[in-house]
Design a protein around this motif. Structure first.
Motif, PDB file in Angstrom:
ATOM      1  N   TRP A 148     -54.413 -61.918 -14.730  1.00 18.23           N
ATOM      2  CA  TRP A 148     -53.423 -63.000 -14.604  1.00 18.23           C
ATOM      3  C   TRP A 148     -52.046 -62.463 -14.950  1.00 18.23           C
ATOM      4  CZ3 TRP A 148     -58.437 -64.282 -15.429  1.00 18.23           C
ATOM      5  CH2 TRP A 148     -58.934 -65.394 -14.744  1.00 18.23           C
ATOM      6  N   ILE A 149     -51.104 -62.605 -14.031  1.00 15.67           N
ATOM      7  CA  ILE A 149     -49.749 -62.133 -14.267  1.00 15.67           C
ATOM      8  C   ILE A 149     -48.788 -63.217 -13.815  1.00 15.67           C
ATOM      9  CG2 ILE A 149     -50.235 -59.670 -14.114  1.00 15.67           C
ATOM     10  CD1 ILE A 149     -49.529 -59.791 -11.181  1.00 15.67           C
ATOM     11  N   SER A 150     -47.513 -63.015 -14.073  1.00 13.19           N
ATOM     12  CA  SER A 150     -46.526 -64.010 -13.665  1.00 13.19           C
ATOM     13  C   SER A 150     -45.175 -63.317 -13.509  1.00 13.19           C
ATOM     14  CB  SER A 150     -46.446 -65.105 -14.718  1.00 13.19           C
ATOM     15  OG  SER A 150     -45.176 -65.698 -14.697  1.00 13.19           O
ATOM     16  N   PRO A 151     -44.390 -63.777 -12.539  1.00 11.92           N
ATOM     17  CA  PRO A 151     -43.063 -63.181 -12.344  1.00 11.92           C
ATOM     18  C   PRO A 151     -42.186 -63.291 -13.587  1.00 11.92           C
ATOM     19  CG  PRO A 151     -43.616 -64.635 -10.511  1.00 11.92           C
ATOM     20  CD  PRO A 151     -44.685 -64.806 -11.530  1.00 11.92           C
ATOM     21  N   THR A 152     -42.489 -64.244 -14.470  1.00 12.18           N
ATOM     22  CA  THR A 152     -41.636 -64.461 -15.639  1.00 12.18           C
ATOM     23  C   THR A 152     -42.109 -63.701 -16.867  1.00 12.18           C
ATOM     24  OG1 THR A 152     -42.922 -66.408 -16.159  1.00 12.18           O
ATOM     25  CG2 THR A 152     -40.911 -66.750 -14.897  1.00 12.18           C
ATOM     26  N   CYS A 153     -43.130 -62.824 -16.689  1.00  7.09           N
ATOM     27  CA  CYS A 153     -43.699 -62.153 -17.858  1.00  7.09           C
ATOM     28  C   CYS A 153     -43.427 -60.662 -17.766  1.00  7.09           C
ATOM     29  CB  CYS A 153     -45.197 -62.470 -17.919  1.00  7.09           C
ATOM     30  SG  CYS A 153     -46.260 -61.226 -18.597  1.00  7.09           S
ATOM     31  N   PRO A 154     -42.539 -60.135 -18.620  1.00  5.06           N
ATOM     32  CA  PRO A 154     -42.124 -58.728 -18.517  1.00  5.06           C
ATOM     33  C   PRO A 154     -43.270 -57.729 -18.756  1.00  5.06           C
ATOM     34  CG  PRO A 154     -41.019 -59.851 -20.365  1.00  5.06           C
ATOM     35  CD  PRO A 154     -41.859 -60.849 -19.698  1.00  5.06           C
ATOM     36  N   VAL A 155     -44.167 -58.069 -19.706  1.00  3.20           N
ATOM     37  CA  VAL A 155     -45.264 -57.140 -19.998  1.00  3.20           C
ATOM     38  C   VAL A 155     -46.146 -56.954 -18.772  1.00  3.20           C
ATOM     39  CG1 VAL A 155     -47.129 -56.633 -21.610  1.00  3.20           C
ATOM     40  CG2 VAL A 155     -45.222 -58.047 -22.337  1.00  3.20           C
ATOM     41  N   CYS A 156     -46.324 -58.064 -18.006  1.00  5.26           N
ATOM     42  CA  CYS A 156     -47.201 -58.016 -16.840  1.00  5.26           C
ATOM     43  C   CYS A 156     -46.755 -56.936 -15.862  1.00  5.26           C
ATOM     44  CB  CYS A 156     -47.194 -59.354 -16.122  1.00  5.26           C
ATOM     45  SG  CYS A 156     -47.692 -60.723 -17.153  1.00  5.26           S
ATOM     46  N   LYS A 157     -45.435 -56.876 -15.651  1.00  2.00           N
ATOM     47  CA  LYS A 157     -44.875 -55.957 -14.670  1.00  2.00           C
ATOM     48  C   LYS A 157     -45.259 -54.513 -15.017  1.00  2.00           C
ATOM     49  CE  LYS A 157     -40.824 -56.243 -11.831  1.00  2.00           C
ATOM     50  NZ  LYS A 157     -39.603 -57.012 -11.625  1.00  2.00           N
ATOM     51  N   ALA A 158     -45.195 -54.209 -16.311  1.00  2.00           N
ATOM     52  CA  ALA A 158     -45.506 -52.855 -16.739  1.00  2.00           C
ATOM     53  C   ALA A 158     -47.001 -52.553 -16.580  1.00  2.00           C
ATOM     54  CB  ALA A 158     -45.093 -52.682 -18.196  1.00  2.00           C
ATOM     55  N   LEU A 159     -47.807 -53.606 -16.646  1.00  2.00           N
ATOM     56  CA  LEU A 159     -49.257 -53.411 -16.678  1.00  2.00           C
ATOM     57  C   LEU A 159     -49.868 -53.274 -15.278  1.00  2.00           C
ATOM     58  CD1 LEU A 159     -51.235 -53.347 -19.052  1.00  2.00           C
ATOM     59  CD2 LEU A 159     -51.800 -55.718 -18.522  1.00  2.00           C
ATOM     60  N   VAL A 160     -49.145 -53.822 -14.273  1.00  2.00           N
ATOM     61  CA  VAL A 160     -49.735 -53.875 -12.932  1.00  2.00           C
ATOM     62  C   VAL A 160     -50.092 -52.491 -12.373  1.00  2.00           C
ATOM     63  CG1 VAL A 160     -49.192 -54.437 -10.533  1.00  2.00           C
ATOM     64  CG2 VAL A 160     -48.899 -56.148 -12.312  1.00  2.00           C
ATOM     65  N   PRO A 161     -49.160 -51.492 -12.405  1.00  2.22           N
ATOM     66  CA  PRO A 161     -49.522 -50.174 -11.871  1.00  2.22           C
ATOM     67  C   PRO A 161     -50.739 -49.580 -12.596  1.00  2.22           C
ATOM     68  CG  PRO A 161     -47.168 -50.304 -12.360  1.00  2.22           C
ATOM     69  CD  PRO A 161     -47.779 -51.533 -12.917  1.00  2.22           C
ATOM     70  N   THR A 162     -50.815 -49.815 -13.910  1.00  2.00           N
ATOM     71  CA  THR A 162     -51.949 -49.341 -14.690  1.00  2.00           C
ATOM     72  C   THR A 162     -53.246 -49.945 -14.168  1.00  2.00           C
ATOM     73  OG1 THR A 162     -50.449 -49.472 -16.566  1.00  2.00           O
ATOM     74  CG2 THR A 162     -52.766 -49.081 -17.050  1.00  2.00           C
ATOM     75  N   ALA A 163     -53.194 -51.258 -13.941  1.00  2.00           N
ATOM     76  CA  ALA A 163     -54.394 -51.944 -13.461  1.00  2.00           C
ATOM     77  C   ALA A 163     -54.808 -51.406 -12.094  1.00  2.00           C
ATOM     78  CB  ALA A 163     -54.130 -53.443 -13.382  1.00  2.00           C
ATOM     79  N   VAL A 164     -53.804 -51.162 -11.226  1.00  2.00           N
ATOM     80  CA  VAL A 164     -54.112 -50.673  -9.879  1.00  2.00           C
ATOM     81  C   VAL A 164     -54.778 -49.302  -9.964  1.00  2.00           C
ATOM     82  CG1 VAL A 164     -53.098 -49.924  -7.701  1.00  2.00           C
ATOM     83  CG2 VAL A 164     -52.296 -52.026  -8.784  1.00  2.00           C
ATOM     84  N   SER A 165     -54.201 -48.408 -10.787  1.00  2.00           N
ATOM     85  CA  SER A 165     -54.771 -47.057 -10.849  1.00  2.00           C
ATOM     86  C   SER A 165     -56.155 -47.096 -11.508  1.00  2.00           C
ATOM     87  CB  SER A 165     -53.826 -46.119 -11.602  1.00  2.00           C
ATOM     88  OG  SER A 165     -53.873 -46.389 -12.979  1.00  2.00           O
ATOM     89  N   MET A 166     -56.304 -47.970 -12.505  1.00  2.00           N
ATOM     90  CA  MET A 166     -57.604 -48.052 -13.171  1.00  2.00           C
ATOM     91  C   MET A 166     -58.662 -48.601 -12.218  1.00  2.00           C
ATOM     92  SD  MET A 166     -58.452 -49.859 -16.755  1.00  2.00           S
ATOM     93  CE  MET A 166     -59.243 -51.268 -16.048  1.00  2.00           C
ATOM     94  N   ALA A 167     -58.278 -49.605 -11.435  1.00  2.00           N
ATOM     95  CA  ALA A 167     -59.232 -50.197 -10.497  1.00  2.00           C
ATOM     96  C   ALA A 167     -59.692 -49.148  -9.493  1.00  2.00           C
ATOM     97  CB  ALA A 167     -58.579 -51.371  -9.768  1.00  2.00           C
TER      98      ALA A 167
END
Lengths: 183, 209
Positions: free
Chosen positions: B84-103
């Motif tokens: 779960w992420i949101s455009p208004t959440c700064p931490v989410c943005k940093a986490l997305v590439p990590t999640a993609v590479s981990m997946a």
């Protein structure tokens, strides 16, 4: 026998309760539909129409309490609807689905609804009993200015106490969610 | 006499209302306090479906209109990571590439989830992050189903449809711990701390004797 002022106070309070409840359900329509779905009591295709219908029924009940038409019927319907809500909550508590919101907030509050608990069942049953109390035969007397003041003060006190009680339910749910994390 | 009673009655009403308002204010303050001091390390919320439970498949519409099923056994027996992420959440943005590479590394099916009214904002967000290849579901129902309260939040559903782990994820380590939890069977950080605590409680006595 109850004093006419008591009957009037109950009627005004329920009018306020239903109108605010209806407003809450309309203002966050998507959220309420999702919450109703989480209750898992209705077939999925019914969720949306029922989510639209419930605030309408509540608004009609609220207006009916205000106008004072057919007080016996309105009181019974109010108690019936509150009883149905209490049953829906009790069924989900029985299933252990305590994490879902009750969908029972008032006004355009953006905050979360309290999570399900037996307190909500008790609250709804108590409110239903109060609604039925309005059908008791009332004595006759002229209502004066002082009675008007009493009515306003009583309503203000009810609103503050009701909000306070709802807040305590939310606090209780928050505390309970931590306590379980230890076992 | 009547006047005195009247004045006293009005005065009492005022006191009752002020008291009721004070009680309400106190209750709200307690509520705010609970939010502020919530345990910082509690990664796994206790509400929502429990780890080890079979999830119920539900179909949602992704941002590009295609249906996305979350929960239940996967046709290819792949585990599903819902983030779960949101455009208004700064931490989410940093986490997305990590999640993609981990997946990619763990061969997980990755589903992004969010909620909110402004679809255009979500579309721009997906474009910014370059995650158009993964389904992105904007649904309040999905969040409610897994009792998501704080972002970024992730759940990991095994290929057999059993909820393997879930929690608030702020860093790569948190995300990895979800996969670790699925592979090791230790439910959460709290559980792990519980196990090591029990171990430590037992050992000093042996040293003393």
């Amino acid at each position: 026998m109850i004093d006419p002022l008591v009957g009037r106070a109950i009627a005004t309070a329920f009018a306020l309760l239903w109108l605010l409840a209806a407003w809450h359900k309309v203002s966050a329509g998507e959220r309420f539909a999702a919450t109703l779905g989480e209750y898992r009591l209705l077939p999925a295709t019914w969720t949306r129409p029922v989510a639209r219908l419930l605030p309408f029924i509540e608004a009609v009940l609220g207006l009916a309490w205000l106008t004072g038409l057919a007080p016996g019927w309105i009181a019974s319907l109010t108690a019936g609807l509150l009883g149905a809500y209490a049953l829906a909550i009790a069924i989900n508590l029985g299933r252990g689905r305590v994490h879902i919101g009750c969908g029972c907030g008032l006004g355009a509050a953006p905050g979360d609804d309290p999570a399900l608990s037996w307190w909500l069942v008790a609250r709804n049953l108590a409110l239903g009993a109060v609604a039925l109390a309005a059908t008791l035969p009332s004595s006759q007397r002229e209502l004066g200015l002082i009675d008007g003041l009493t009515l306003v003060f009583a309503l203000l006190a009810c609103v503050a106490l009701y909000s306070g009680a709802s807040q305590l339910l939310r606090n209780g749910a928050a505390i309970a969610s931590w306590r379980k994390s230890r076992d | 006499m009547t006047d005195a009673l009247l004045v006293s009655n009005l005065l009492l009403w005022c006191v009752v209302i002020v008291l009721a308002v004070v009680v309400l204010a106190l209750a709200r303050q307690v509520g705010v306090l609970h939010e502020r001091v919530a345990p910082a390390g509690a990664l796994m919320p206790t509400t929502g479906p429990k780890v080890g439970e079979q999830t119920v498949p539900s179909t949602y519409r992704s941002l590009d209109g295609s249906p996305v099923t979350v929960g239940g056994p996967d046709g290819e027996a792949r585990a599903t990571l819902v983030l779960w992420i949101s455009p208004t959440c700064p931490v989410c943005k940093a986490l997305v590439p990590t999640a993609v590479s981990m997946a990619r590394a763990e061969r997980l099916r990755l589903v992004f989830a969010s909620d909110g009214e402004k679809l255009a904002q979500h579309q721009a967000y997906v474009g910014d992050l370059g995650i158009a290849a993964h389904p992105y579901v904007v649904s309040q129902a999905l969040g409610l189903a897994y009792a998501v309260s704080k972002l970024p939040f992730a759940v990991l559903i095994g290929g057999d449809g059993v909820l393997r782990s879930k929690g608030l994820v702020n860093t790569r380590e948190h995300l990895e711990s979800l996969v670790e939890s699925m592979q090791s069977g230790v439910l959460s950080l709290q559980d792990y701390v519980g196990i090591t605590d029990a171990h430590r409680d037992a050992s000093p006595k042996e040293q003393l004797s």
